[in-house]
Design a protein around this motif. Structure first.
Motif, PDB file in Angstrom:
ATOM      1  N   LEU A   1       0.827  -1.210   0.000  1.00  0.00           N
ATOM      2  CA  LEU A   1       0.000   0.000   0.000  1.00  0.00           C
ATOM      3  C   LEU A   1       0.858   1.255   0.000  1.00  0.00           C
ATOM      4  N   LYS A   2       0.355   2.271  -0.695  1.00  0.00           N
ATOM      5  CA  LYS A   2       1.032   3.541  -0.822  1.00  0.00           C
ATOM      6  C   LYS A   2       0.150   4.643  -0.239  1.00  0.00           C
ATOM      7  N   PRO A   3       0.746   5.751   0.149  1.00  0.00           N
ATOM      8  CA  PRO A   3      -0.078   6.861   0.666  1.00  0.00           C
ATOM      9  C   PRO A   3      -1.170   7.294  -0.314  1.00  0.00           C
ATOM     10  N   GLU A   4      -0.883   7.204  -1.597  1.00  0.00           N
ATOM     11  CA  GLU A   4      -1.886   7.608  -2.587  1.00  0.00           C
ATOM     12  C   GLU A   4      -3.056   6.636  -2.697  1.00  0.00           C
TER      13      GLU A   4
ATOM     14  N   TRP B   1     -24.769  -0.259  -3.549  1.00  0.00           N
ATOM     15  CA  TRP B   1     -23.525   0.320  -3.057  1.00  0.00           C
ATOM     16  C   TRP B   1     -23.398   0.058  -1.564  1.00  0.00           C
ATOM     17  N   GLY B   2     -22.179  -0.258  -1.147  1.00  0.00           N
ATOM     18  CA  GLY B   2     -21.892  -0.337   0.269  1.00  0.00           C
ATOM     19  C   GLY B   2     -21.700   1.055   0.836  1.00  0.00           C
ATOM     20  N   GLN B   3     -21.531   1.115   2.141  1.00  0.00           N
ATOM     21  CA  GLN B   3     -21.483   2.403   2.827  1.00  0.00           C
ATOM     22  C   GLN B   3     -20.114   3.068   2.801  1.00  0.00           C
ATOM     23  N   GLY B   4     -19.102   2.367   2.347  1.00  0.00           N
ATOM     24  CA  GLY B   4     -17.771   2.940   2.319  1.00  0.00           C
ATOM     25  C   GLY B   4     -16.964   2.579   3.557  1.00  0.00           C
ATOM     26  N   THR B   5     -15.713   2.287   3.343  1.00  0.00           N
ATOM     27  CA  THR B   5     -14.805   2.006   4.455  1.00  0.00           C
ATOM     28  C   THR B   5     -13.500   2.755   4.183  1.00  0.00           C
ATOM     29  N   LEU B   6     -13.007   3.454   5.196  1.00  0.00           N
ATOM     30  CA  LEU B   6     -11.857   4.333   5.035  1.00  0.00           C
ATOM     31  C   LEU B   6     -10.551   3.558   5.146  1.00  0.00           C
ATOM     32  N   VAL B   7      -9.706   3.753   4.167  1.00  0.00           N
ATOM     33  CA  VAL B   7      -8.355   3.197   4.184  1.00  0.00           C
ATOM     34  C   VAL B   7      -7.384   4.371   4.244  1.00  0.00           C
ATOM     35  N   THR B   8      -6.546   4.366   5.253  1.00  0.00           N
ATOM     36  CA  THR B   8      -5.537   5.424   5.429  1.00  0.00           C
ATOM     37  C   THR B   8      -4.166   4.783   5.436  1.00  0.00           C
ATOM     38  N   VAL B   9      -3.327   5.214   4.506  1.00  0.00           N
ATOM     39  CA  VAL B   9      -1.965   4.692   4.410  1.00  0.00           C
ATOM     40  C   VAL B   9      -1.019   5.822   4.828  1.00  0.00           C
ATOM     41  N   SER B  10      -0.422   5.641   5.987  1.00  0.00           N
ATOM     42  CA  SER B  10       0.413   6.713   6.535  1.00  0.00           C
ATOM     43  C   SER B  10       1.374   6.145   7.559  1.00  0.00           C
ATOM     44  N   SER B  11       2.534   6.764   7.648  1.00  0.00           N
ATOM     45  CA  SER B  11       3.494   6.362   8.662  1.00  0.00           C
ATOM     46  C   SER B  11       3.346   7.223   9.919  1.00  0.00           C
TER      47      SER B  11
END
Length: 118
Positions: free
Chosen positions: A84-87, A108-118
């Motif tokens: 995974l990348k920040p983008e 449609w599903g409700q959405g799930t947040l993916v955050t890629v960060s150090s």
């Protein structure tokens, strides 16, 4: 018919996550299933899709890193995300074309947040 997505979260660059999305309700069959993502202020983009026969497509930016799969018996679609990348940070939505008593509809599903960060 409802689509429930899960599996998002915070992960470091280079890490992995697996998203799941299960369809429930009165379902006769499901044609294509897919994952989209959206960043605030930008259009929602198709990340990956899979047909009922298992044919897959991916946006170029995730090829070789993401894998979409489905379990037809469980009416579930998965997105395995690796390297995974920040983008890749975005809200991820699942989508499916579902045949039921009322005919065919896109759900449609409700959405799930993916955050890629150090």
């Amino acid at each position: 018919v409802q689509l429930q997505a899960s599996g998002g979260g915070l992960v470091q660059p280079g890490g992995s996550l697996r998203l799941s999305c299960v369809a429930s309700g009165r379902i006769f069959s499901i044609d294509s299933m897919g994952w989209y993502r959206q960043v605030s202020g930008k259009q929602r983009e198709l990340v990956a899709s899979i047909t009922s026969f298992g044919s897959t497509t991916y946006v170029d930016s995730v090829k070789g890193r993401f894998t979409i799969s489905r379990d037809n018996a469980k009416n579930t679609v998965y997105l395995q995300m690796s390297s995974l990348k920040p983008e890749d940070t975005a809200v991820y939505f699942c989508n499916a074309y579902i045949h039921g008593p009322q005919g065919g509809v896109y759900g449609w599903g409700q959405g799930t947040l993916v955050t890629v960060s150090s």
